[in-house]
Every structure is written in C-alpha cells, then in structure tokens.
Design an enzyme around this catalytic site. Sequence first.
Site, PDB file in Angstrom:
ATOM      1  N   ASP A   1       2.445  19.751 -27.037  1.00  0.00           N
ATOM      2  CA  ASP A   1       1.017  19.425 -27.132  1.00  0.00           C
ATOM      3  C   ASP A   1       0.200  20.403 -27.969  1.00  0.00           C
ATOM      4  O   ASP A   1      -0.906  20.090 -28.396  1.00  0.00           O
ATOM      5  CB  ASP A   1       0.405  19.339 -25.733  1.00  0.00           C
ATOM      6  CG  ASP A   1       0.483  20.659 -24.960  1.00  0.00           C
ATOM      7  OD1 ASP A   1       1.064  21.635 -25.488  1.00  0.00           O
ATOM      8  OD2 ASP A   1      -0.025  20.715 -23.825  1.00  0.00           O
ATOM      9  N   HIS A   2       0.724  21.602 -28.234  1.00  0.00           N
ATOM     10  CA  HIS A   2      -0.068  22.644 -28.890  1.00  0.00           C
ATOM     11  C   HIS A   2       0.031  22.641 -30.415  1.00  0.00           C
ATOM     12  O   HIS A   2      -0.810  23.259 -31.078  1.00  0.00           O
ATOM     13  CB  HIS A   2       0.366  24.022 -28.385  1.00  0.00           C
ATOM     14  CG  HIS A   2      -0.383  24.495 -27.182  1.00  0.00           C
ATOM     15  ND1 HIS A   2      -0.456  23.766 -26.018  1.00  0.00           N
ATOM     16  CD2 HIS A   2      -1.105  25.626 -26.956  1.00  0.00           C
ATOM     17  CE1 HIS A   2      -1.175  24.441 -25.127  1.00  0.00           C
ATOM     18  NE2 HIS A   2      -1.589  25.561 -25.675  1.00  0.00           N
TER      19      HIS A   2
ATOM     20  N   ASP B   1       1.031  28.470 -19.170  1.00  0.00           N
ATOM     21  CA  ASP B   1      -0.278  28.225 -19.758  1.00  0.00           C
ATOM     22  C   ASP B   1      -1.315  28.582 -18.701  1.00  0.00           C
ATOM     23  O   ASP B   1      -1.126  28.283 -17.512  1.00  0.00           O
ATOM     24  CB  ASP B   1      -0.421  26.762 -20.182  1.00  0.00           C
ATOM     25  CG  ASP B   1      -1.685  26.516 -20.991  1.00  0.00           C
ATOM     26  OD1 ASP B   1      -1.592  26.485 -22.229  1.00  0.00           O
ATOM     27  OD2 ASP B   1      -2.759  26.363 -20.388  1.00  0.00           O
TER      28      ASP B   1
ATOM     29  N   ARG C   1     -12.773  26.824 -22.847  1.00  0.00           N
ATOM     30  CA  ARG C   1     -13.016  28.153 -23.420  1.00  0.00           C
ATOM     31  C   ARG C   1     -13.832  28.019 -24.687  1.00  0.00           C
ATOM     32  O   ARG C   1     -13.736  27.026 -25.420  1.00  0.00           O
ATOM     33  CB  ARG C   1     -11.695  28.861 -23.752  1.00  0.00           C
ATOM     34  CG  ARG C   1     -10.997  29.339 -22.518  1.00  0.00           C
ATOM     35  CD  ARG C   1      -9.988  30.439 -22.745  1.00  0.00           C
ATOM     36  NE  ARG C   1      -9.440  30.749 -21.431  1.00  0.00           N
ATOM     37  CZ  ARG C   1      -8.182  30.564 -21.076  1.00  0.00           C
ATOM     38  NH1 ARG C   1      -7.309  30.120 -21.949  1.00  0.00           N
ATOM     39  NH2 ARG C   1      -7.785  30.847 -19.854  1.00  0.00           N
TER      40      ARG C   1
ATOM     41  N   SER D   1      -6.038  33.076 -22.259  1.00  0.00           N
ATOM     42  CA  SER D   1      -4.770  32.348 -22.235  1.00  0.00           C
ATOM     43  C   SER D   1      -3.626  33.196 -21.688  1.00  0.00           C
ATOM     44  O   SER D   1      -3.644  34.426 -21.773  1.00  0.00           O
ATOM     45  CB  SER D   1      -4.409  31.872 -23.648  1.00  0.00           C
ATOM     46  OG  SER D   1      -5.384  30.994 -24.150  1.00  0.00           O
TER      47      SER D   1
ATOM     48  N   ARG E   1      -0.811  33.735 -22.866  1.00  0.00           N
ATOM     49  CA  ARG E   1       0.173  33.940 -23.936  1.00  0.00           C
ATOM     50  C   ARG E   1       0.824  35.307 -23.838  1.00  0.00           C
ATOM     51  O   ARG E   1       0.195  36.340 -24.003  1.00  0.00           O
ATOM     52  CB  ARG E   1      -0.465  33.700 -25.304  1.00  0.00           C
ATOM     53  CG  ARG E   1      -1.656  34.541 -25.646  1.00  0.00           C
ATOM     54  CD  ARG E   1      -2.344  34.044 -26.896  1.00  0.00           C
ATOM     55  NE  ARG E   1      -2.964  32.743 -26.684  1.00  0.00           N
ATOM     56  CZ  ARG E   1      -3.929  32.242 -27.444  1.00  0.00           C
ATOM     57  NH1 ARG E   1      -4.393  32.920 -28.471  1.00  0.00           N
ATOM     58  NH2 ARG E   1      -4.443  31.054 -27.197  1.00  0.00           N
TER      59      ARG E   1
END
Length: 748
Positions: free
Chosen positions: A90-91, A155, A439, A636, A638
């Site tokens: 999806d990213h 995520d 965000r 995030s 990440r």
Amino acid sequence: MPPITFRIPDYKSLIANLAKFSQGNLTLAEKILHSHLTSPLTSPPVRGSTYLKLSPDRVAMQDASAQTALLQFMLSKRPSTAVPASVHCDHLIEGITGAESDLSKSLVTNKEVFEFLQNTCQKYGIDFWAPGSGIIHQIVLENYACPGILLLGTDSHTPNAGGLGMIAIGVGGADAVDALAGIPWELKAPKVLGVHLTGKLSGWATPKDVILKLAGQLTVQGGTNHIIEYFGSGVDSLSCTGMATICNMGAEVGATTSLFPFTDAMSRYLRATGRGDAAIAAEGARTSGFLSADKGAEYDKVIEIDLSALEPHINGPFSPDVAWPISKFKNAVEENGWPKSVKAALIGSCTNSSYQDMSNAASIAKQAKARGIQSKSDFFVTPGSERIRATIERDGITETLESVGGVVLANACGPCIGQWKRIDHDPNEDNAILTSFNRNFKGRNDGSVKTMNFLASPEIVTAMAFSGSMSFNPVTDELLDVNGQPFKFTPPQSDDLPSNGFLEGRPAFGIPISSKPDGTVKISIDKKSDRLQLLESFEAWDGKEFEDLQLLVKVAGKCTTDHISAAGPWLKYKGHLENISKNTLIGATNAYNGKVNLITNELSGKEDTIPNVAFDYKAKNIPWAIIADWNYGEGSAREHAAMQPRYLGCKVVITRSFARIHETNLKKQGILPLVFKNPDDYDLIPQGSLLSTKGITNLAPQSPVKLIVKPKDQDSFEIDLIHTMSEDQIDFFKAGSALNLIAAASSA
C-alpha cells in the site's frame, strides 16, 4: 469469506490464562495483555515499570517496512512464521492522476520489490495482498481483526484495529521478527488512560473530532507509554469504523495503542465482513466479562468527553495536536496569516476511508451537485480497500464524488505518506490543504515545507472544498448556488454499513495470495540492485565504555521519524539500507546554527549535510552520538530511523525524552538510548564536544549512567543520565542487535 489464515480466538484458553496470571479489577487493556502472557509473573505487574513477555496472535506488515522486516526474518533461519502474518502493498503507489494509471505505473517501477515480497511470502507462508488491494489497516479491520486478540503491525497506525475491541500495537520490524520467530515479545506494562464518553454525536460532529479534540488536550507526547481505553455510555452510539478512526489517531499522542470494549456495532461489522462465527464467539466471551473492563477498574487518569457537546475540529498546521474548534478556526486563519484558500482537499487514508466515511462525504457532494456547484479545490478521494472501492462504486458514491470534481486514487496510502505528485503546483508557494489524514508534519505530504496540512473529518474537508475558503464554516455559513442563491449544507447522514452488503471486488485485489510455506522457493537479490540489499549483522558491543564519541548533531525542537528517515521519494529504498541511509536526519534542525540538515564536519571543519558527515565518519571508522530534544522519534514506526544511524556508526542517542516506538527500535538495533536525568542539561553540551560514558560496563536495569562531556575549549564535566533497558534489551545491546541474538539461537 475471510482469508484462510483468519483465526477465531480461543476465548476459553485466553480466559483461563488470564485467571492463572492475573487477579483483581482489571481494565480491558490489562485483560487482553495479561491473557497473552507467556509465563506467570513473580509479582503483580506495575504499570509503567514491569516488563511483560507476551505471545502475539498475528503480525501485519506494509510493503515499505516489510522489506526490512523480512530481510531480518530471513537471517533468523526459520522455515516458516510461528504466527499467521500478512504483507500489504500500500505504501509504494504514488498518487498522480487516478487509480488505474497510478497503479499501472507502480507495478512497473516497483516490480523488483513486489516480486521479492510475494516470493518471500510464498516461502514462509505469509498472506500477500497485492498492490491495489488496499491500505493495511483497513484490510486488517475487514479480514483479520477480532475482539480480544493481540496483533503487532509494522506501522504506527496499527492501533486502528482497536476499533474491533483488540490490542493492536505499532512496532518496528525487529519487534515483528520476535513474533514471527515465536520468541516472546517484550512490552513495558503501559499505564492506562481512560476516556469516559457520554452523550451522542450529532450534527457535524464525527468520531474523528473525538480524537482531534483529545490530541489538543494531550499533545503529541501526552499518551506516551499509555494505552488509551474508551468506556462509558457514549461508546454504544459509535460505529465500528468510527471507533477505528479514533484508535488510529491515538498514535498522534504517542499512545502505545487505543481500544474500545466489545459492542453490538462490532458484532454487526464482523457479520457484514463475513465473520459471523467470530461475532458469535465474541458475544459469548462478552457474557463472561472478558471483553470489557471490570467494574472498579482503576485508570491512571480519566478524561471526560461529552459527545453531545462535541464541536467539529480542524488541527494544524505542522502538528496534529494544534487543535481548533471550527467556531474558532476562521479567527485562527486570520490571526496567523495562513493562506486564505484551500488549494487541495483530500479524503481517505487509513484513518478515514471506510464505507461510512465515503458515504457521508457523498451526502455533502449530492447537495452541492443539486445546487449546480463544483469543488473549488483540487479534490482527491482514496478508498481504503478493494471491498470499499467496489461497494461505493456499486452504490453510486464514486459517481457522485467524481461528478463534482473528485479524482479517485488507488486503494493505497498515497498522499497521506508522501506518495503524491502534485500537478501544476509551485512547491515554493505557501499553500493550505485540508485532509482527513492523521499526520501533518512539515513536508510530509508533497515534500514541500510550504504546504500547510490541516486535519479534519471527511465531512468537513468535503464541505470546505466547495467553498475553497479556509474561513468557511459549514456548520454556520452559506454558499451561493449556480444561480447565485444562498444555501446551507445540512449535516451529512448515512448508514455505517452498506444496506445491500459489501462487494468483494476484483479477485486480484479482494483476496490475498495465501499458501503453505514452500521451502523450495528461492529468494534472490541482485547485488547491483539499488532497491534491495541483503542485511549484514551489526557488530557486537566490545564490552568497554564508549570513549570520545564524536557529537554528530545536536537536534533542536521537533524531530519525528519523518525528519530522521524521510518517506516520499525515499520509500523506494526501504529495502536497501545503504541507499536509504543517504537521507539520515535530513529534516533535523541543528541546535547550533538553527539550520536544517547543515552541520560542521569536525574532521575537516567544513559545513556539510548530516548524512554526508555521517558517511565520512563511517568511512574513517569514527563512532558518533546524537543529542536530541523532547519526544525524539515521534510519528511513524519506521525502524529505518534506528537502522540508518546504526549502520552509519551511531552508538548512543541522548534526549530529553523519547517516543515509545523509536526508543524500542533503537534498543532492537543495538543503539543505547539514554535520557537526561535533568532535561536542562541538554543546554550544557557545546558544539564539537567529545562524549564518553561511565556505567555501561555495569549496565543493568535502572543502573546509573553518566555522560562525560569533553568540550573543545573548556574542562570536562559529567552529566547524569537514565535508561529504561530491561535485562533482555541489555542482551540485545551486548549482542549488537536483537536479531544477532535470534540468529545465534537458531545456529545453536
């Protein structure tokens, strides 16, 4: 039908486990966590102190973070995952002109990555959701979420699934590998913040406004190391997807996760999405009291929100906790000199892309269409999944939105995470956009620091698109129709679920590719690839104190994981650690000169970018450290924000405070996260200092650590530091990373 890896919880076993491991009046959060403990605790857990070892039920990964997570899992030498897992593409789909063209382009530009992910999923028996299938959190809610379970997701908005009465926690890839490898996952027992909801939403107020208001109250760090648990009579009036929206944005206040007790709305949603058996099982568990807090359960803090009195909110710019009731927003625009026009309006994202969200937006669009007016702002729509896309197309919602100027993008994250190529837009122009995203950090959506993103509900975003004005208040203000006659929008109305049921959509996107683990599948990565790179183990700690670490940068102010490891065009390098490390801290502000991404190379005396200096230090084998401000690493989940500094030679990060996920990611990658005992000591460290430690050789839970600061032109001095390392996390540090421990155990 749900995917074959969907599991109905064994409530009998969970309840028995809870009875064995825990006593007293418990919150719902504690019930779910304690029912997933792997072994009895020697004493009752203390919120904010005790580390819990837990057994998650499943793992979900999005395509950007899944690359590194799976590359790490490969090093564990496991033949398959220990728990069901899924990967969601999806990213990596950029929003440009529309769904079909954008998806087609993505399949070409990301072919190597998508093939790697699909092959790896096939090898280890992981569900693979193809590009175009939808956003990870919407798909998890529709297919895998179930009351009472514990899910880890790579995520930060994984808590979205708390809208189905479960605990879903955003983690880094190394944490996900723990669960995938069948290793107990460790979490410091969170405090529990209760939000007592009364009344019922009415008019223009939506579930999104609950969390927008709460963000304004708590700020971006007010929920750190807390689970937010909603309760009260107001809960029963909310839809399942509305509760998911609220839980989703709990990440914006730093919460570990958010959740609601099991309700009839959740039961209806389970049935509507093909999981009727799960609804029946959950209803049975509810009668035992498992899926709600005990009477007398104590919260560390309680916040009261009366839904009946709730006003729509708009939050921003540049931080999701800058909250404005809509009645005060016009004055805020004028007083702050913000742009007067809405350049673009965007609805969707993992926060607001449900059927209810889309149908509410369409109810506004229908009124505008009947009055003969079009959107005055660029208007983009992102469905959350193939199921949503197909259903809103069947029900005429898509046609309505397109008829007033809407452009439907692919079922993907798109502009919300920086995958947005704006056409006919000057990136140097101050401009305002309204979105239903979660965000709004500077530069996040389109790469331009001149773009101000204001967060609101899809209903408010859609209504304001037709005025094109930042000062328009749809609750009170009128617009002119095509004939110049004034009219006012009526508040949107729609059903939370489609009356004719959901459509599954196109088979290629509506169901995952599922298979049993196939060890014959070969995973090959071209050594010349600039997208994928096999990982090498980080070196173990040498057993000595750190001496004369070079201070790379002293970061001033907000420094999110977006600042540490930017997304947008850099997402394509998520599977290549060396290449993505070239963006390390490019958004950080240097406390010594007030400039972004400009520091002094202490070896040459010349100014350069932060990653260039870090690469130079790495090439010369010079270890270094970071000094940072409050809530360092918010945003995030990440883990690249930890892996990149580690790869480049960072040994220690010292801050006034950390965001939870980032602090954990640093620990997992072998970087020692430390906090100033006195936050004001941050101000004492001058540019060019060398930093040494005292106390690392005797590191133990809650042991003292000191920082020895050696400035260029003055005597050395010491500063007291604190750490939150558990015994297991100290072992990660000694081994060089958590993955090193897992790999060693597999080889033993």
